[in-house]
Design a protein around this motif. Structure first.
Motif, PDB file in Angstrom:
ATOM      1  N   LEU A 126       0.821  -1.202   0.000  1.00 50.79           N
ATOM      2  CA  LEU A 126       0.000   0.000   0.000  1.00 50.79           C
ATOM      3  C   LEU A 126       0.858   1.256   0.000  1.00 50.79           C
ATOM      4  O   LEU A 126       0.622   2.190  -0.788  1.00 50.79           O
ATOM      5  N   VAL A 127       1.871   1.269   0.862  1.00 51.19           N
ATOM      6  CA  VAL A 127       2.749   2.437   0.951  1.00 51.19           C
ATOM      7  C   VAL A 127       3.544   2.621  -0.334  1.00 51.19           C
ATOM      8  O   VAL A 127       3.661   3.737  -0.861  1.00 51.19           O
ATOM      9  N   ARG A 128       4.057   1.525  -0.875  1.00 55.27           N
ATOM     10  CA  ARG A 128       4.931   1.655  -2.042  1.00 55.27           C
ATOM     11  C   ARG A 128       4.172   2.130  -3.284  1.00 55.27           C
ATOM     12  O   ARG A 128       4.690   2.963  -4.030  1.00 55.27           O
ATOM     13  N   VAL A 129       2.975   1.606  -3.520  1.00 54.71           N
ATOM     14  CA  VAL A 129       2.262   2.012  -4.735  1.00 54.71           C
ATOM     15  C   VAL A 129       1.815   3.472  -4.655  1.00 54.71           C
ATOM     16  O   VAL A 129       1.535   4.093  -5.683  1.00 54.71           O
ATOM     17  N   ILE A 130       1.756   4.027  -3.452  1.00 55.10           N
ATOM     18  CA  ILE A 130       1.403   5.437  -3.312  1.00 55.10           C
ATOM     19  C   ILE A 130       2.636   6.326  -3.427  1.00 55.10           C
ATOM     20  O   ILE A 130       2.609   7.366  -4.092  1.00 55.10           O
ATOM     21  N   LEU A 131       3.739   5.911  -2.815  1.00 54.67           N
ATOM     22  CA  LEU A 131       4.927   6.759  -2.761  1.00 54.67           C
ATOM     23  C   LEU A 131       5.846   6.622  -3.973  1.00 54.67           C
ATOM     24  O   LEU A 131       6.611   7.537  -4.260  1.00 54.67           O
ATOM     25  N   GLN A 132       5.786   5.479  -4.658  1.00 53.93           N
ATOM     26  CA  GLN A 132       6.662   5.296  -5.803  1.00 53.93           C
ATOM     27  C   GLN A 132       5.847   5.074  -7.075  1.00 53.93           C
ATOM     28  O   GLN A 132       4.648   4.811  -7.028  1.00 53.93           O
ATOM     29  N   GLU A 133       6.535   5.191  -8.212  1.00 51.10           N
ATOM     30  CA  GLU A 133       5.853   4.979  -9.487  1.00 51.10           C
ATOM     31  C   GLU A 133       5.474   3.511  -9.652  1.00 51.10           C
ATOM     32  O   GLU A 133       6.223   2.615  -9.284  1.00 51.10           O
ATOM     33  N   VAL A 134       4.290   3.285 -10.212  1.00 51.81           N
ATOM     34  CA  VAL A 134       3.832   1.930 -10.500  1.00 51.81           C
ATOM     35  C   VAL A 134       4.242   1.606 -11.930  1.00 51.81           C
ATOM     36  O   VAL A 134       3.826   2.287 -12.869  1.00 51.81           O
ATOM     37  N   HIS A 135       5.063   0.588 -12.090  1.00 51.71           N
ATOM     38  CA  HIS A 135       5.618   0.253 -13.405  1.00 51.71           C
ATOM     39  C   HIS A 135       4.506   0.040 -14.437  1.00 51.71           C
ATOM     40  O   HIS A 135       3.563  -0.714 -14.213  1.00 51.71           O
ATOM     41  N   HIS A 139      -2.846   4.255   4.817  1.00 52.83           N
ATOM     42  CA  HIS A 139      -3.082   4.781   3.471  1.00 52.83           C
ATOM     43  C   HIS A 139      -2.944   6.302   3.442  1.00 52.83           C
ATOM     44  O   HIS A 139      -2.281   6.870   2.564  1.00 52.83           O
ATOM     45  N   HIS A 140      -3.541   6.982   4.399  1.00 53.05           N
ATOM     46  CA  HIS A 140      -3.554   8.446   4.365  1.00 53.05           C
ATOM     47  C   HIS A 140      -2.211   9.047   4.758  1.00 53.05           C
ATOM     48  O   HIS A 140      -1.862  10.135   4.286  1.00 53.05           O
ATOM     49  N   LEU A 141      -1.438   8.354   5.586  1.00 56.52           N
ATOM     50  CA  LEU A 141      -0.086   8.827   5.864  1.00 56.52           C
ATOM     51  C   LEU A 141       0.739   8.799   4.582  1.00 56.52           C
ATOM     52  O   LEU A 141       1.440   9.770   4.258  1.00 56.52           O
ATOM     53  N   ALA A 142       0.650   7.705   3.843  1.00 56.59           N
ATOM     54  CA  ALA A 142       1.382   7.616   2.576  1.00 56.59           C
ATOM     55  C   ALA A 142       0.914   8.688   1.597  1.00 56.59           C
ATOM     56  O   ALA A 142       1.723   9.292   0.880  1.00 56.59           O
ATOM     57  N   ASN A 197       3.171  11.634  -0.107  1.00 54.80           N
ATOM     58  CA  ASN A 197       3.212  11.749  -1.561  1.00 54.80           C
ATOM     59  C   ASN A 197       2.799  13.143  -2.011  1.00 54.80           C
ATOM     60  O   ASN A 197       3.320  13.671  -2.998  1.00 54.80           O
ATOM     61  N   PHE A 198       1.857  13.744  -1.301  1.00 52.50           N
ATOM     62  CA  PHE A 198       1.370  15.079  -1.630  1.00 52.50           C
ATOM     63  C   PHE A 198       2.527  16.079  -1.658  1.00 52.50           C
ATOM     64  O   PHE A 198       2.558  16.993  -2.491  1.00 52.50           O
ATOM     65  N   CYS A 199       3.491  15.898  -0.760  1.00 53.22           N
ATOM     66  CA  CYS A 199       4.636  16.813  -0.690  1.00 53.22           C
ATOM     67  C   CYS A 199       5.610  16.617  -1.846  1.00 53.22           C
ATOM     68  O   CYS A 199       6.505  17.437  -2.057  1.00 53.22           O
ATOM     69  N   HIS A 200       5.458  15.507  -2.587  1.00 53.00           N
ATOM     70  CA  HIS A 200       6.420  15.176  -3.637  1.00 53.00           C
ATOM     71  C   HIS A 200       5.802  15.131  -5.035  1.00 53.00           C
ATOM     72  O   HIS A 200       6.415  14.621  -5.964  1.00 53.00           O
ATOM     73  N   MET A 201       4.588  15.649  -5.182  1.00 53.53           N
ATOM     74  CA  MET A 201       3.930  15.589  -6.482  1.00 53.53           C
ATOM     75  C   MET A 201       4.577  16.500  -7.519  1.00 53.53           C
ATOM     76  O   MET A 201       4.629  16.178  -8.695  1.00 53.53           O
ATOM     77  N   LEU A 250       7.866   0.859   8.588  1.00 59.92           N
ATOM     78  CA  LEU A 250       8.274   0.585   9.972  1.00 59.92           C
ATOM     79  C   LEU A 250       7.494   1.468  10.945  1.00 59.92           C
ATOM     80  O   LEU A 250       7.033   0.997  11.997  1.00 59.92           O
ATOM     81  N   PHE A 251       7.333   2.724  10.609  1.00 61.21           N
ATOM     82  CA  PHE A 251       6.551   3.662  11.423  1.00 61.21           C
ATOM     83  C   PHE A 251       5.113   3.169  11.568  1.00 61.21           C
ATOM     84  O   PHE A 251       4.527   3.189  12.659  1.00 61.21           O
ATOM     85  N   CYS A 252       4.543   2.697  10.461  1.00 61.51           N
ATOM     86  CA  CYS A 252       3.161   2.216  10.462  1.00 61.51           C
ATOM     87  C   CYS A 252       3.005   0.933  11.279  1.00 61.51           C
ATOM     88  O   CYS A 252       2.007   0.754  11.985  1.00 61.51           O
ATOM     89  N   LEU A 253       3.976   0.042  11.182  1.00 58.04           N
ATOM     90  CA  LEU A 253       3.896  -1.215  11.934  1.00 58.04           C
ATOM     91  C   LEU A 253       3.852  -0.938  13.436  1.00 58.04           C
ATOM     92  O   LEU A 253       3.080  -1.564  14.175  1.00 58.04           O
ATOM     93  N   ARG A 254       4.663   0.007  13.868  1.00 60.42           N
ATOM     94  CA  ARG A 254       4.615   0.369  15.290  1.00 60.42           C
ATOM     95  C   ARG A 254       3.303   1.085  15.608  1.00 60.42           C
ATOM     96  O   ARG A 254       2.720   0.889  16.677  1.00 60.42           O
TER      97      ARG A 254
END
Length: 233
Positions: A94-103, A170-173, A177-181, A202-206
């Motif tokens: 979930l975090v990766r598909v929001i923060l990074q490009e989806v191939h 989801h909303h943290l990610a 991402n909003f800061c990096h658009m 890691l932050f989310c798991l805790r």
């Protein structure tokens, strides 16, 4: 001959969708007219209506990004046995598909992000539709993983429901991402994007209450990254 016409028709239909994206991104659903889309696509309104019954149907084509992400990854997660490792990977996914490009979906992802954030400031039609799709795609599997992880003692008891914990991730990610658009990010974190994803996970798991022993056992960034990449081959 028929096949040739079909190819030309498909290309024209796709051209209309691509012409509509920036208009919906800038003006929202209500502020975008069929006439404006037709003009941007270089076709008549009559021709546009040959491909789309109405503006709503065209809008559904424009906002199918979540469905395409599902077909390139989420659907394959259904075979995973619910448990702590599966929960960790789903959060990573979930975090990766929001923060990074989806191939393979890079352009659509950029338009999706712009339409989504424009929607959050406007009539929210796109945002509501998108979040409903996300919930439908991931809620059941995520909930089962939360329950299995709790039963195995890997989650501490917290007064937060499973659905809210999923949305907090989801909303943290989304916020990050909003800061990096923009091409010039509004805020820079230390490290690479891969490292940022791992730190957020890691932050989310805790944050969801996972025990340190469970994190130590299941949070393996290299393995998570490899599993994600294999999922998208």
């Amino acid at each position: 001959m028929v096949a040739g016409k079909k190819i030309r028709g498909d290309k024209r239909k796709q051209a209309i969708v691509e012409a509509a994206r920036p208009l919906f991104a800038q003006n929202g659903f209500r502020g975008t007219s069929v006439r404006g889309i037709a003009r941007a696509a270089g076709v008549s309104e009559a021709l546009l209506y040959k491909h789309f019954t109405n503006k709503e149907e065209l809008y559904e084509q424009v906002i199918d990004y979540a469905g395409k992400v599902s077909r390139t990854g989420i659907e394959k997660l259904q075979d995973q046995e619910p448990g702590t490792e599966a929960l960790v990977f789903r959060i990573y996914f979930l975090v990766r598909v929001i923060l990074q490009e989806v191939h393979g979906l890079e352009d659509e992802q950029q338009w999706h992000e712009r339409i989504l954030y424009r929607s959050l400031l406007g009539d929210t039609k796109y945002a509501r539709t998108h979040f409903k799709r996300i919930r439908r795609l991931v809620e059941k599997g995520m909930t089962r993983c939360f329950e299995a992880a709790a039963e195995s003692g890997d989650l501490e008891a917290v007064p937060i429901g499973n659905l809210n914990r999923m949305w907090f991730v989801h909303h943290l990610a989304m916020a990050l991402n909003f800061c990096h658009m923009s091409d010039e990010p509004a805020f820079e974190y230390d490290g690479s994007k891969d490292e940022l994803v791992e730190q957020v996970v890691l932050f989310c798991l805790r944050g969801i209450g996972m025990t340190e022993s469970a994190i130590e056992r299941t949070f393996r960034p290299d393995r998570l990254r490899e599993t994600f990449e294999n999922l998208h081959e």
